[in-house]
Structures are given as C-alpha cells and as structure tokens.
Design a protein around this motif. Structure first.
Motif, PDB file in Angstrom:
ATOM      1  N   MET A 179      72.556  32.871  83.214  1.00  0.00           N
ATOM      2  CA  MET A 179      71.779  33.612  82.218  1.00  0.00           C
ATOM      3  C   MET A 179      71.716  35.081  82.559  1.00  0.00           C
ATOM      4  SD  MET A 179      70.413  32.532  79.469  1.00  0.00           S
ATOM      5  CE  MET A 179      68.750  32.883  79.001  1.00  0.00           C
ATOM      6  N   ILE A 180      71.419  35.347  83.833  1.00  0.00           N
ATOM      7  CA  ILE A 180      71.297  36.762  84.243  1.00  0.00           C
ATOM      8  C   ILE A 180      72.618  37.472  84.047  1.00  0.00           C
ATOM      9  CG2 ILE A 180      70.770  38.284  86.153  1.00  0.00           C
ATOM     10  CD1 ILE A 180      69.026  36.062  87.286  1.00  0.00           C
ATOM     11  N   THR A 181      73.707  36.788  84.453  1.00  0.00           N
ATOM     12  CA  THR A 181      75.022  37.421  84.288  1.00  0.00           C
ATOM     13  C   THR A 181      75.344  37.619  82.820  1.00  0.00           C
ATOM     14  OG1 THR A 181      75.545  35.761  85.943  1.00  0.00           O
ATOM     15  CG2 THR A 181      77.255  37.389  85.416  1.00  0.00           C
ATOM     16  N   PHE A 182      74.934  36.640  81.998  1.00  0.00           N
ATOM     17  CA  PHE A 182      75.218  36.757  80.571  1.00  0.00           C
ATOM     18  C   PHE A 182      74.490  37.947  79.965  1.00  0.00           C
ATOM     19  CE2 PHE A 182      76.856  35.649  76.699  1.00  0.00           C
ATOM     20  CZ  PHE A 182      75.885  35.475  75.737  1.00  0.00           C
ATOM     21  N   ILE A 183      73.238  38.147  80.417  1.00  0.00           N
ATOM     22  CA  ILE A 183      72.501  39.314  79.915  1.00  0.00           C
ATOM     23  C   ILE A 183      73.228  40.585  80.315  1.00  0.00           C
ATOM     24  CG2 ILE A 183      70.308  40.523  79.965  1.00  0.00           C
ATOM     25  CD1 ILE A 183      70.054  37.948  78.603  1.00  0.00           C
ATOM     26  N   SER A 184      73.734  40.586  81.534  1.00  0.00           N
ATOM     27  CA  SER A 184      74.428  41.800  81.970  1.00  0.00           C
ATOM     28  C   SER A 184      75.703  41.995  81.175  1.00  0.00           C
ATOM     29  CB  SER A 184      74.722  41.737  83.468  1.00  0.00           C
ATOM     30  OG  SER A 184      75.827  40.911  83.694  1.00  0.00           O
ATOM     31  N   ILE A 185      76.310  40.876  80.703  1.00  0.00           N
ATOM     32  CA  ILE A 185      77.498  41.037  79.849  1.00  0.00           C
ATOM     33  C   ILE A 185      77.096  41.678  78.529  1.00  0.00           C
ATOM     34  CG2 ILE A 185      79.235  39.836  78.527  1.00  0.00           C
ATOM     35  CD1 ILE A 185      79.564  37.895  80.600  1.00  0.00           C
ATOM     36  N   LEU A 186      75.952  41.227  78.016  1.00  0.00           N
ATOM     37  CA  LEU A 186      75.488  41.821  76.755  1.00  0.00           C
ATOM     38  C   LEU A 186      75.313  43.324  76.899  1.00  0.00           C
ATOM     39  CD1 LEU A 186      72.800  39.427  75.285  1.00  0.00           C
ATOM     40  CD2 LEU A 186      74.881  40.208  74.216  1.00  0.00           C
ATOM     41  N   VAL A 187      74.653  43.703  78.007  1.00  0.00           N
ATOM     42  CA  VAL A 187      74.426  45.130  78.238  1.00  0.00           C
ATOM     43  C   VAL A 187      75.765  45.849  78.346  1.00  0.00           C
ATOM     44  CG1 VAL A 187      73.500  46.782  79.881  1.00  0.00           C
ATOM     45  CG2 VAL A 187      72.193  44.763  79.292  1.00  0.00           C
ATOM     46  N   LEU A 188      76.687  45.211  79.067  1.00  0.00           N
ATOM     47  CA  LEU A 188      77.997  45.825  79.251  1.00  0.00           C
ATOM     48  C   LEU A 188      78.698  45.983  77.914  1.00  0.00           C
ATOM     49  CD1 LEU A 188      79.771  46.707  81.649  1.00  0.00           C
ATOM     50  CD2 LEU A 188      81.041  44.618  81.291  1.00  0.00           C
ATOM     51  N   LEU A 189      78.587  44.964  77.085  1.00  0.00           N
ATOM     52  CA  LEU A 189      79.246  45.058  75.784  1.00  0.00           C
ATOM     53  C   LEU A 189      78.646  46.171  74.936  1.00  0.00           C
ATOM     54  CD1 LEU A 189      81.446  43.722  74.225  1.00  0.00           C
ATOM     55  CD2 LEU A 189      79.760  42.283  73.131  1.00  0.00           C
ATOM     56  N   THR A 190      77.328  46.264  74.989  1.00  0.00           N
ATOM     57  CA  THR A 190      76.714  47.339  74.211  1.00  0.00           C
ATOM     58  C   THR A 190      77.180  48.697  74.705  1.00  0.00           C
ATOM     59  OG1 THR A 190      74.790  45.911  74.328  1.00  0.00           O
ATOM     60  CG2 THR A 190      74.535  47.996  73.185  1.00  0.00           C
ATOM     61  N   ILE A 191      77.206  48.818  76.014  1.00  0.00           N
ATOM     62  CA  ILE A 191      77.676  50.106  76.549  1.00  0.00           C
ATOM     63  C   ILE A 191      79.135  50.308  76.185  1.00  0.00           C
ATOM     64  CG2 ILE A 191      78.060  51.410  78.652  1.00  0.00           C
ATOM     65  CD1 ILE A 191      75.671  50.102  79.835  1.00  0.00           C
ATOM     66  N   LEU A 192      79.891  49.229  76.159  1.00  0.00           N
ATOM     67  CA  LEU A 192      81.302  49.378  75.835  1.00  0.00           C
ATOM     68  C   LEU A 192      81.498  49.688  74.360  1.00  0.00           C
ATOM     69  CD1 LEU A 192      83.739  49.329  77.603  1.00  0.00           C
ATOM     70  CD2 LEU A 192      84.266  47.102  76.703  1.00  0.00           C
ATOM     71  N   GLU A 193      80.536  49.275  73.548  1.00  0.00           N
ATOM     72  CA  GLU A 193      80.627  49.673  72.136  1.00  0.00           C
ATOM     73  C   GLU A 193      80.630  51.173  72.049  1.00  0.00           C
ATOM     74  OE1 GLU A 193      80.065  47.657  69.151  1.00  0.00           O
ATOM     75  OE2 GLU A 193      79.833  45.733  70.098  1.00  0.00           O
ATOM     76  N   PHE A 194      80.139  51.789  73.079  1.00  0.00           N
ATOM     77  CA  PHE A 194      80.279  53.239  73.111  1.00  0.00           C
ATOM     78  C   PHE A 194      81.666  53.634  73.565  1.00  0.00           C
ATOM     79  CE2 PHE A 194      76.237  53.592  71.631  1.00  0.00           C
ATOM     80  CZ  PHE A 194      75.305  52.939  72.399  1.00  0.00           C
ATOM     81  N   ALA A 195      82.574  52.702  73.418  1.00  0.00           N
ATOM     82  CA  ALA A 195      83.980  53.107  73.477  1.00  0.00           C
ATOM     83  C   ALA A 195      84.251  54.062  72.338  1.00  0.00           C
ATOM     84  CB  ALA A 195      84.885  51.894  73.363  1.00  0.00           C
ATOM     85  N   VAL A 196      83.454  53.915  71.321  1.00  0.00           N
ATOM     86  CA  VAL A 196      83.585  54.888  70.243  1.00  0.00           C
ATOM     87  C   VAL A 196      83.227  56.270  70.753  1.00  0.00           C
ATOM     88  CG1 VAL A 196      82.909  55.373  67.891  1.00  0.00           C
ATOM     89  CG2 VAL A 196      82.886  53.065  68.716  1.00  0.00           C
ATOM     90  N   ALA A 197      82.299  56.302  71.678  1.00  0.00           N
ATOM     91  CA  ALA A 197      81.951  57.603  72.256  1.00  0.00           C
ATOM     92  C   ALA A 197      83.142  58.174  73.002  1.00  0.00           C
ATOM     93  CB  ALA A 197      80.769  57.444  73.205  1.00  0.00           C
ATOM     94  N   LEU A 198      84.025  57.273  73.388  1.00  0.00           N
ATOM     95  CA  LEU A 198      85.180  57.754  74.117  1.00  0.00           C
ATOM     96  C   LEU A 198      86.125  58.495  73.209  1.00  0.00           C
ATOM     97  CD1 LEU A 198      86.005  57.498  77.021  1.00  0.00           C
ATOM     98  CD2 LEU A 198      87.765  55.968  76.269  1.00  0.00           C
ATOM     99  N   ILE A 199      86.214  58.031  71.985  1.00  0.00           N
ATOM    100  CA  ILE A 199      87.084  58.776  71.091  1.00  0.00           C
ATOM    101  C   ILE A 199      86.450  60.113  70.785  1.00  0.00           C
ATOM    102  CG2 ILE A 199      88.536  57.206  69.865  1.00  0.00           C
ATOM    103  CD1 ILE A 199      85.534  57.917  68.165  1.00  0.00           C
ATOM    104  N   GLN A 200      85.161  60.128  70.784  1.00  0.00           N
ATOM    105  CA  GLN A 200      84.480  61.408  70.684  1.00  0.00           C
ATOM    106  C   GLN A 200      84.962  62.325  71.802  1.00  0.00           C
ATOM    107  OE1 GLN A 200      82.681  62.139  68.148  1.00  0.00           O
ATOM    108  NE2 GLN A 200      80.564  62.470  68.605  1.00  0.00           N
ATOM    109  N   ALA A 201      85.006  61.764  72.994  1.00  0.00           N
ATOM    110  CA  ALA A 201      85.462  62.557  74.135  1.00  0.00           C
ATOM    111  C   ALA A 201      86.904  62.997  73.949  1.00  0.00           C
ATOM    112  CB  ALA A 201      85.322  61.736  75.419  1.00  0.00           C
ATOM    113  N   TYR A 202      87.721  62.093  73.413  1.00  0.00           N
ATOM    114  CA  TYR A 202      89.124  62.416  73.230  1.00  0.00           C
ATOM    115  C   TYR A 202      89.285  63.587  72.276  1.00  0.00           C
ATOM    116  CZ  TYR A 202      94.087  61.719  72.416  1.00  0.00           C
ATOM    117  OH  TYR A 202      95.429  61.884  72.338  1.00  0.00           O
ATOM    118  N   VAL A 203      88.650  63.408  71.139  1.00  0.00           N
ATOM    119  CA  VAL A 203      88.881  64.451  70.147  1.00  0.00           C
ATOM    120  C   VAL A 203      88.193  65.742  70.545  1.00  0.00           C
ATOM    121  CG1 VAL A 203      88.829  64.965  67.711  1.00  0.00           C
ATOM    122  CG2 VAL A 203      88.965  62.639  68.465  1.00  0.00           C
TER     123      VAL A 203
END
Lengths: 67, 228
Positions: free
Chosen positions: B190-214
């Motif tokens: 459960m704890i690891t799964f929660i951390s995956i959720l957090v990781l996924l949310t942060i990774l959704e800021f992969a969009v922020a990465l394109i911000q960085a790119y452009v």
C-alpha cells in the motif's frame, strides 16, 4: 540500450520531422480565432465635396442675382 | 532483467512493418479544426490551449521573433501530447528515442543561430565575450562560450530523452516491486502504491518538461533576435 540502435534512426527522424514541421503545423494553422462580434459603425462618414471646403460668398443662394 | 526493463524502448515494428511511423503521427490526428464560432468542447479546449500558449510564449519576442509563433506552438503541442500519451500503460513514447529528439533539437537550434547571424552579425558575435572580462582571459573565454553554444542542441535532446526514459523506467521498476510486495506484505505494498501515485502525478508534469524544452529553445531564440 535500445535507443542507441542506429538502424531505426532514419525512419524515426524522418517521421518526426514530417510530423512536426508539416502535419501539426497544418493542423494548427487551420484553427481560426475570429474577433469578438462588435457593433457595426452605422453612421456613415460624410465626405465633403471639394467646392464645399472653401466657402465662397457667391454660392450662397440669397446673394445670387435675382432672376 | 536488463532485457525486460528496456524492452519498452525498442522502436516498435509489427512483423517487419515500422509501426513507429503511425505512433509518431498519432497526436497530430487528434487535433481538430472547425470554422464555427462556437464549436464542441474538444475543439474549444484546443483553441484555448493554443491561445494560452501563444500569449505566454510570444509576448517576450519582437515582431520579427513572433514569426516563429506557429513553429513553437506546434513544437510544444507535439512534445506535450506525445509525453502525455506515453503515460498510458503499454504505450510507446517516441520522445524516449534519442534519434527523434536530436532530429528536433539540431534543426531548430541551427535555425536560431543562423537567423541571428544573418540579421545581427555583430551582436551575435558579441555574445561570445561578456562585458568587462579582463584581457588575459579573453581567448579562454571565447573558447568556453563557443563550446557552450555548440552544446546547446545536445543538451536539449539529451535532457528530454533522459528525463522521459528515467521516468518510465522508474514507473516500471516500482510497479514491479509493488506487485511482488502484495504477496509478501500488503501494507508495505500500500505504501509503495501510494508512492507510485505521487510519482505518477509528478511525472504528469512531464508536460512541464516540454515547457522546459520550448523555453530553452525560446531563450536561445530570444537571445539572438532582439532589439528590433
């Protein structure tokens, strides 16, 4: 690392170039952003004729010689 | 385990046909166009996104730099949509391929450099020497500035590749670990799964990465074409 396998590089680069530079730009350029609808300017501007710019006394009807 | 981990980054071919072509062209098929004043939600959302991007990105440029508007907007939409679609399970993300990122970074960077040289030769060359350097340091500084200029496209490409690849790898690893953990001790899972959720949310800021790119691309463009 499979990203360093250069056999597929040509296909990938070609496809991504075509997509980025042609396809997506075409799609985005087709979006139009019309201006907000605004009132039409109904009062037409009155253009003055060249002889009306200079007022000359002889054109006043009361000053013309009586016929 | 090595083979298994990197298997999702192999360019996909189905029975010898390069499916990667269709995968790269897929986000462009999701962009709609309509001539109406009021269109459906999907199209309105896209219009809103394009307007927001244009306002944010193009306000700092001179009119001459604003001719790049279409290019930069399509760049950010391309990378953003590709990254977001790659977050779905079992999908292939083209931006993990170094080939594609190099193919995007090098032409665009070269374009900005050449444009700067064509229009403002002296101020472009002047960027190589910051103001107020002591005279003995000049040769070394010119070499350093040249190197930093040529490393820009490499940094752009490798930054994008490494970030997206690392994120995907992490999700694979943690997902596999959680799966194994559920049979051993569910609370830890459960704890690891929660951390995956957090990781996924942060990774959704992969969009922020394109911000960085452009933005990085934008910065180099901005430095070259200004004072018009």
């Amino acid at each position: 690392m499979p990203q360093l396998d250069t056999s597929t590089w040509f296909t990938t680069v070609l496809t991504s170039t075509i997509t980025l530079f042609i396809l997506i730009q075409l799609k985005i350029s087709l979006q139009n952003f019309p201006n907000k609808p605004s009132n039409k300017y109904l009062k037409t501007l009155k253009l003055s004729n060249p002889w009306e710019l200079k007022w000359t006394k002889i054109f006043s009807p009361l000053s013309l010689p009586l016929q | 385990m090595n083979e298994n981990l990197f298997a999702s980054f192999i360019t996909p071919t189905m029975m010898g046909l390069p499916v990667v072509i269709i995968i790269i062209m897929l986000p462009s098929m999701m962009l709609t166009s309509s001539n109406r004043l009021l269109s459906n939600r999907f199209h309105t959302f896209q219009q809103w996104v394009v307007k927001m991007i244009t306002k944010q990105m193009m306000s700092i440029h001179s009119p001459k730099g604003q001719t790049w508007c279409l290019m930069l907007v399509s760049l950010i939409i391309f990378i953003g949509s590709t990254n977001l679609l790659g977050l779905l399970p079992h999908t292939f993300t083209p931006t993990t391929q170094l080939s594609m990122n190099l193919g995007m970074a090098i032409p665009l960077w070269a374009g900005t450099v050449f444009l700067g040289f064509r229009h403002k030769m002296k101020s472009t060359l002047a960027h190589f020497l910051p103001q107020g350097t002591p005279i003995p340091l000049i040769p070394m500084l010119i070499i350093i500035e040249t190197i930093s200029l040529f490393i820009q496209p490499m940094a752009l490409a490798v930054r994008l590749t490494a970030n997206i690849t690392a994120g995907h790898l992490l999700m694979h690893l943690i997902g596999g670990a959680t799966l194994v953990l559920t049979s051993i001790s569910p609370p830890t899972a459960m704890i690891t799964f929660i951390s995956i959720l957090v990781l996924l949310t942060i990774l959704e800021f992969a969009v922020a990465l394109i911000q960085a790119y452009v933005f990085t691309l934008l910065v180099s463009l901005y430095l070259q074409i200004d004072n018009t």
